[in-house]
Design an enzyme around this catalytic site. Sequence first.
Site, PDB file in Angstrom:
ATOM      1  CG  HIS A 228      -1.953   1.037   1.225  1.00  0.00           C
ATOM      2  ND1 HIS A 228      -1.682   2.380   1.221  1.00  0.00           N
ATOM      3  CD2 HIS A 228      -3.307   0.923   1.186  1.00  0.00           C
ATOM      4  CE1 HIS A 228      -2.824   3.054   1.190  1.00  0.00           C
ATOM      5  NE2 HIS A 228      -3.824   2.197   1.165  1.00  0.00           N
ATOM      6  CB  ALA A 229       0.906   4.279  -2.122  1.00  0.00           C
TER       7      ALA A 229
END
Lengths: 403, 403
Positions: A228-229
């Site tokens: 997840h960024a």
Amino acid sequence: MPGPLQGIRVIDITTNISGPSLTMILADMGAEIIKIEKPKIGDDSRKMGPLWGGEGVYYLHINRNKRSIVIDLKSEEGKEIVYDLVKDGDVFVENFRFGKAEQLGFGYETLKALNDELVYCSLSAYGQVGEKRHKPGYDAIAQAESGIMSINGTKDGGVARVGVSVLDQGSAMWGAIGILAALYNRTQSGKGQRVETSLFETGIFWTGYHLLAYMATGVEPVKMGTNHASFAPYGAFETKDEQIMIGISNDSLFAKLCKVLEREDWIADSRFSKNLARVQNRELLNSSIEEVLKTKSANAWIEQLENGGIPSSIILKIPSVITSPQTESTQMLIDVDHPNIENLRLPRLPVQLSETPLEITKSPPFLGEDTISILEERGVAPDTIRELVEKGVIQVHSKYVEN
Amino acid sequence: MPGPLQGIRVIDITTNISGPSLTMILADMGAEIIKIEKPKIGDDSRKMGPLWGGEGVYYLHINRNKRSIVIDLKSEEGKEIVYDLVKDGDVFVENFRFGKAEQLGFGYETLKALNDELVYCSLSAYGQVGEKRHKPGYDAIAQAESGIMSINGTKDGGVARVGVSVLDQGSAMWGAIGILAALYNRTQSGKGQRVETSLFETGIFWTGYHLLAYMATGVEPVKMGTNHASFAPYGAFETKDEQIMIGISNDSLFAKLCKVLEREDWIADSRFSKNLARVQNRELLNSSIEEVLKTKSANAWIEQLENGGIPSSIILKIPSVITSPQTESTQMLIDVDHPNIENLRLPRLPVQLSETPLEITKSPPFLGEDTISILEERGVAPDTIRELVEKGVIQVHSKYVEN
């Protein structure tokens, strides 16, 4: 106990996936769904493979709790049957391409003139405005046009269609949300209204966080695999045998993870102590964690991680999902009696209401199974019904043909 | 024009993503949302990066149209403020882990005793039953446990988390669906009820088609990249420059495609004429189609495919999605005034109601922006408010502190 929408009647001229998924939501809530199908083949999803007991799995999935009537909507007599149903119906749902409902005589203004309490819902691929409204579209095409596909997949691999029909099912849910709000509002205003949604708009909404992140930073969102960024560590990690998912969204959870991994030195390590640093040093962090995880099996780690309060999981495959203890405990799969299918089990809606419970009381209907009973309830005489069958205006399931 | 839920008041003690996404749906529909946040940091999503004007993009995305009040829920005086709001409120939403709401004094039975018209919604990771109900969970973890992740990705690559938060957002929508149905039902019964949903149950429901397909055939669903197990050709294809998506779900569409590709010989070719044969010969079919497509650019093909009525699209990246003509036409991005952010644009909900339109009228609130006005409306005296601030029971946004 009756469902929350008991007494609501829905006239449903939708086909395939998104429209029938929408009316299934209302069906499980106790509304009466009159599913109008075209002669001979009916809803196309009946023949979309794989088949089970002669019916397409797609069809079985989203058509329980409905009644099927076969009407040739192009015939004048067929249209009159629909108009009669609309006069005292509550909800009308169509998922034709733009303009087709009007062309068939089932446009919003036409039906509103018959019944101004009617809630009329249009569910299309691209919406009712813009150049593309004339285009046909499917879930995967809308995934491509709304940017979802571009950010779905592993970092170095190709893009992937999201493996479940998020836009068919998501737009169905938005349609249901709009219809429910309109029904609620009707109890105040006494009037119906038009509800509109589409696969494309649903896709834009799903990507909302990424659209905003890009507007805020100018950094183009990319495929992140299982990561997840915004958070690290967050994703799939190798163990001694199979991969496990670990999700850490804040520093105190990270400290708990360090304890489970017996690497409490990381808690004060400036490369890892704060989420922002962890995101920047993601590769080093991930490989350091994997080095530890590879010393034990997935199951052993999951037990320790769960005891330590760390969000984590095995990556379950479909067969294991069906038999998983939590699927059992939540009773997500409901046994449904079906004349041709032994052991039919269907997923219930993932929402429960304590006083007006949702139930599956009727298996997905055969084509035209309810043609006769629906027309009889409307006061159509048996001779007229016979005549309409002979003319091909309506069709009756063979099991229900009178001799 | 007011929204469909005008007059409904929602007491919202949720944080992070799924809960606030749920109450945003009700907010856009015109309900009054009283967002209760913890002292000092408030909703954790306020600091989830990237930031924009000092606020987390996640927070900005899902908190417009709400009022923020800061209350220490562990203090007795704080609890009394919530009980007072519940007494004449309509909806209460919590997304704590199992048992935490009861522990804090906000369990269903407690609040129902104060107001039996209350609709009470619990949105959790795993639901209110089963061993895992005690576990924390995120979108990605529930994607792993519900099987979605196992079927998301390219055929030979690793698994991927679905690139958008389908379980956070999906469970939010199921919660909204349950609440709306309960509000509708309340107009008949005069009573509220409990609504429950979870990320895990939403995940099981999303995979429903695959669960059924496996039960029907015993064939384990696998990652399909951009392809679809049931249809061919369906997926991404190389052209002279970039990839395009083409989706063909039936034989007549396939015939149309053959005409556009100038390969009408395929229409009668027994390897390709029927969908079932095309699925079986997918690799040969895909490579044969790509051979033709590689002769022209993506844009040239899309024009021809659209003219030929073939569902197709460029695979848009996030920056192009923001500026695409259909995003513009459907007005999916709404300009919102914000004191600290120039050019804030937020995606509207993907559903529209003709007579009670959904609107964005208030930017995401600062922490405690509405603490004073909400308490004043409840008849709390200014001296008492000052005292509560001093005790740390409530908190006021600095801009609103009286001198």
